[in-house]
Design a protein around this motif. Structure first.
Motif, PDB file in Angstrom:
ATOM      1  N   UNK A 287      -2.616   2.948  -7.264  1.00 25.77           N
ATOM      2  CA  UNK A 287      -3.909   3.576  -7.581  1.00 25.77           C
ATOM      3  C   UNK A 287      -5.033   2.958  -6.768  1.00 25.77           C
ATOM      4  N   UNK A 288      -4.992   1.631  -6.632  1.00 24.45           N
ATOM      5  CA  UNK A 288      -6.153   0.968  -6.051  1.00 24.45           C
ATOM      6  C   UNK A 288      -6.103   0.850  -4.534  1.00 24.45           C
ATOM      7  N   UNK A 289      -4.922   0.689  -3.976  1.00 26.96           N
ATOM      8  CA  UNK A 289      -4.865   0.442  -2.535  1.00 26.96           C
ATOM      9  C   UNK A 289      -4.145   1.520  -1.735  1.00 26.96           C
ATOM     10  N   UNK A 290      -3.437   2.399  -2.403  1.00 27.54           N
ATOM     11  CA  UNK A 290      -2.614   3.351  -1.652  1.00 27.54           C
ATOM     12  C   UNK A 290      -3.085   4.793  -1.829  1.00 27.54           C
ATOM     13  N   UNK A 291      -4.221   4.974  -2.467  1.00 31.17           N
ATOM     14  CA  UNK A 291      -4.782   6.309  -2.585  1.00 31.17           C
ATOM     15  C   UNK A 291      -3.997   7.270  -3.466  1.00 31.17           C
ATOM     16  N   UNK A 293      -2.999   9.210  -7.041  1.00 31.52           N
ATOM     17  CA  UNK A 293      -3.633   9.614  -8.288  1.00 31.52           C
ATOM     18  C   UNK A 293      -2.630   9.381  -9.426  1.00 31.52           C
ATOM     19  N   UNK A 294      -3.160   9.188 -10.626  1.00 28.54           N
ATOM     20  CA  UNK A 294      -2.269   8.902 -11.749  1.00 28.54           C
ATOM     21  C   UNK A 294      -1.195   9.974 -11.896  1.00 28.54           C
ATOM     22  N   UNK A 298       2.941   9.400 -12.632  1.00 32.23           N
ATOM     23  CA  UNK A 298       3.581   9.777 -13.903  1.00 32.23           C
ATOM     24  C   UNK A 298       3.070  11.150 -14.317  1.00 32.23           C
ATOM     25  N   UNK A 299       3.907  11.916 -14.988  1.00 28.01           N
ATOM     26  CA  UNK A 299       3.441  13.198 -15.518  1.00 28.01           C
ATOM     27  C   UNK A 299       4.190  13.490 -16.812  1.00 28.01           C
ATOM     28  N   UNK A 314       9.876   6.256  -6.366  1.00 24.49           N
ATOM     29  CA  UNK A 314      10.007   7.326  -7.348  1.00 24.49           C
ATOM     30  C   UNK A 314       9.236   8.563  -6.908  1.00 24.49           C
ATOM     31  N   UNK A 315       8.019   8.352  -6.441  1.00 22.39           N
ATOM     32  CA  UNK A 315       7.190   9.455  -5.957  1.00 22.39           C
ATOM     33  C   UNK A 315       7.868  10.166  -4.794  1.00 22.39           C
TER      34      UNK A 315
END
Lengths: 441, 251
Positions: A287-291, A293-294, A298-299, A314-315
């Motif tokens: 979230x903070x360094x790799x741009x 989004x939540x 996870x969804x 995972x992404x």
């Protein structure tokens, strides 16, 4: 005299250790000619505990006497523990003497609530003030902003401290009500919002008026306890995402719940959920360094992070349509999204490709973790391993090839079977996302 | 061509200068005192010339900026074998290239030097973290170190910024010199007698052991046994530093 201080220090360091934050970075406090200390942007870990956590600050409670009875807290009123309290001068002396011996970067002061909130907060502020004004101490100071304290005290704290934090502790208000009936989210958000506005205000003002005093230059942070209540990783990351967005927090810390309490309001965990904690930190880094989004991490279909794979992997496996990525052409943001490529490698790739096409060998030397990256990368060798991009196949390959560490659930012959499984850093460095040391099974 | 020099930074730069002037290539650059003559090798010994050294640095700065100069100086302090020839190759490449090669990570020398610089940076950071001062009877703070690389010249400024009003000394017991600061200025000094790896107890002020004991208890109490992970602990605090770390002393 020393024995008494020693006993107090033991009690009040022991009670403070479950607050995992120990960062001393992100501030910029210059020293004066006759002063003691400074706080540069980069934090320093002066030593590490035997559980591998950084020791950067003298982290203590002013007192562990407390009028509250929160189930997750060792210092809760109903818990039968030894109580102690430092005087203001004792904390000041310890800080100065530890600091000048280069043991610490500064002080992290928290406290149980004695008498009432403002009375406690006033003591914390007084210590910071004495350090700054009487001892010209310019090292790092992290103070707890106690929910319910008056705006005036919180404001004064911000003038002397580098960082302030309000711990939410329990990642949903519903659960909080169950384990800490005397607390609510509103009283925690009130100082948080006040701080976030004031910090932003001071920053703005400083742009035009340079003499504007510092106000919590290292920002504010919070801590969430993981595993004590039923929230999913999605709940937790959404909350963290909001805190970064809305309250402009510098850090959200995740603290795997350690069964310090036999309180019936909490689950009886056999061991701390350290792996889950680690995956949350990795997601937080995304979230903070790799741009990211939540909702990319996870969804609703995947409300929990995969314990076996890091969240970037995972992404990538859930989104084959974005891969492979051509390292010689793609934008920085996309190179960052390749599993096995960290911030440093991504920057090196961008720099190096100006001098010519990058081949696999270059990438390996630059520091790309080939074992993970190879499924998602095209280099000048055009040797992208096409497995038909079957995520399940890749997953198996990553989990079961290469160095297999022994099954963590297997009991160690000589180890203590009740000891938790040794895992990876609780606060992994950015590179940790692609670190080969990460346990994959 | 094999070059010998006096082992100093300016000495190495003087060699590089000479190799340009003589229009010859260096195959090996070694300090005179470690040079072992081979059968058919006749080394050229180059005397250190500060003026020449400066000109080399100026050239590197023009091509690669201050960062380029930092890179080769820091790598020199690594004291690694054959570091001289790597630095030499870098300067050669930098001077002959039309653009700044500092970030050309496709080049093996450039990449190797950056890796060494990273190691140096890590060691400097460790010094910032692991230096432990002990207060002597006359109020001076003394820390003993023996870092893997010769990083004292890169480590002292941090403490000058931090302790400008204190009187302190950081002493490298392996290389026999220290950074001394007297509240006004810094100097490199060498003690007349060889310094042991510990400070004699009668040198220390009375409260020193009290604070050491307090720090040791703090260290013990901040541990969470349920999370014990010695492998990680050792990775962060390698054993070779323990002898100077108050919190890792026994007792």
């Amino acid at each position: 005299m020393n024995n008494r201080i020693q006993e107090k220090l033991e009690i009040l360091a022991d009670a403070a250790k479950y607050d995992v934050s120990c960062s001393s970075s992100g501030s910029k406090r210059k020293n004066t000619k006759d002063g003691l200390g400074n706080a540069t942007g980069m934090g320093i870990c002066h030593t590490y505990t035997q559980d591998g956590r950084c020791v950067s600050l003298l982290k203590i409670l002013l007192t562990n006497h407390c009028i509250f009875d929160c189930a997750y807290c060792v210092s809760r009123r109903s818990n039968d523990v030894k109580r102690a309290a430092f005087t203001v001068q004792e904390v000041v002396d310890l800080t100065i003497n530890f600091y000048k011996r280069n043991y610490i970067e500064g002080l992290f002061l928290s406290s149980g609530i004695f008498k009432d909130v403002d009375y406690t907060m006033e003591r914390l502020v007084r210590i910071a003030k004495r350090l700054r004004l009487e001892h010209k101490f310019n090292g790092y100071i992290h103070l707890k902003a106690i929910p319910g304290a008056s705006d005036e005290l919180i404001h004064e704290a911000g003038l002397y401290a580098d960082r302030l934090s309000v711990n939410l502790e329990i990642p949903s208000e519903m659960s909080l009500k169950k384990v800490a009936p005397e607390k609510d989210y509103a009283s925690a958000y009130k100082p948080m919002n006040y701080l976030s506005e004031t910090i932003t205000g001071h920053k703005e003002e400083k742009k035009t008026i340079r003499s504007t005093p510092n106000f919590a230059p290292a920002g504010q942070s919070t801590q969430l306890v993981i595993g004590a209540t039923p929230e999913t990783d999605k709940n937790i990351l959404e909350l963290a995402g909001d805190l970064y967005q809305e309250q402009k927090l510098k850090r959200v810390y995740y603290s795997g719940y350690i069964p310090i309490s036999d309180d019936h309001r909490l689950p009886a965990l056999r061991e701390a959920p350290l792996r889950r904690e680690n995956r949350l930190y990795q997601a937080d880094w995304l979230l903070r360094f790799y741009g990211f989004k939540v909702d990319e991490i996870v969804d609703d279909e995947n409300p929990h992070l995969d314990p076996e794979l890091d969240p970037k992997m995972g992404y990538a496996l859930r989104h084959p349509e974005h891969f492979p990525i051509d390292v010689n052409k793609a934008d920085y943001e996309w190179i960052l999204r390749i599993p096995g490529v960290g911030v440093k490698s991504a920057k090196k790739i961008i720099n190096a490709r100006r001098f010519g096409q990058l081949r696999r060998e270059h990438l390996k030397k630059i520091g790309v973790i080939w074992k993970r990256a190879k499924y998602f990368i095209i280099s000048a060798d055009r040797d992208f391993i096409n497995l038909g991009f079957n995520p399940e196949v890749i997953r198996q390959q990553i989990l079961y090839t290469g160095k297999r560490k022994k099954d963590p659930n297997q009991l160690d012959l000589f180890g203590n079977p009740l000891a938790p499984i040794p895992l990876i850093p609780t606060t992994p460095p950015p590179a940790g996302l692609s670190s080969p040391k990460i346990r994959t099974a | 061509m094999i070059f010998c020099y006096d082992g100093s930074w300016n000495g190495l730069l003087s060699v590089i200068f000479e190799s340009f002037r003589l229009q010859t290539h260096a195959t090996k650059i070694v300090p005179t005192e470690v040079f072992q003559p081979g059968l058919f090798e006749a080394p050229i010994t180059i005397a250190t010339d500060e003026g020449h050294a400066k000109r080399v640095l100026k050239g590197v700065e023009k091509k690669c900026g201050k960062n380029g100069v930092d890179l080769i100086y820091q790598c020199f302090l690594s004291e690694l074998p054959e570091i001289e020839i790597k630095i030499y190759h870098f300067v050669r490449t930098a001077m002959s290239a039309t653009e700044n090669v500092l970030h050309n990570y496709r080049d093996e020398t450039v990449l190797a030097l950056h890796k060494i610089k990273k190691m140096i940076g890590r060691e400097v950071h460790r010094m910032h973290a692991f230096v432990r001062f002990q207060e002597t009877k006359d109020g001076m703070l003394v820390a003993l170190i023996n870092p893997d690389f010769n990083v004292l010249p890169l480590s002292g400024k941090h403490f000058v910024d931090r302790y400008p009003a204190l009187h302190w000394l950081i002493y490298d017991t392996k290389r026999h010199y220290g950074w001394h600061y007297d509240q006004h200025q810094s100097r490199f000094i060498t003690l007349t007698e060889r310094q042991h790896e510990y400070l004699a107890a009668d040198l220390l002020t009375d409260s020193e052991t009290d604070y050491q004991a307090l720090w040791q208890s703090y260290f013990k109490k901040t541990d969470i046994p349920e999370r014990r992970n010695m492998k990680l602990h050792l990775q962060h605090v390698p054993k070779r530093y323990w002898k100077f770390l108050v919190e890792k002393w026994e007792g």
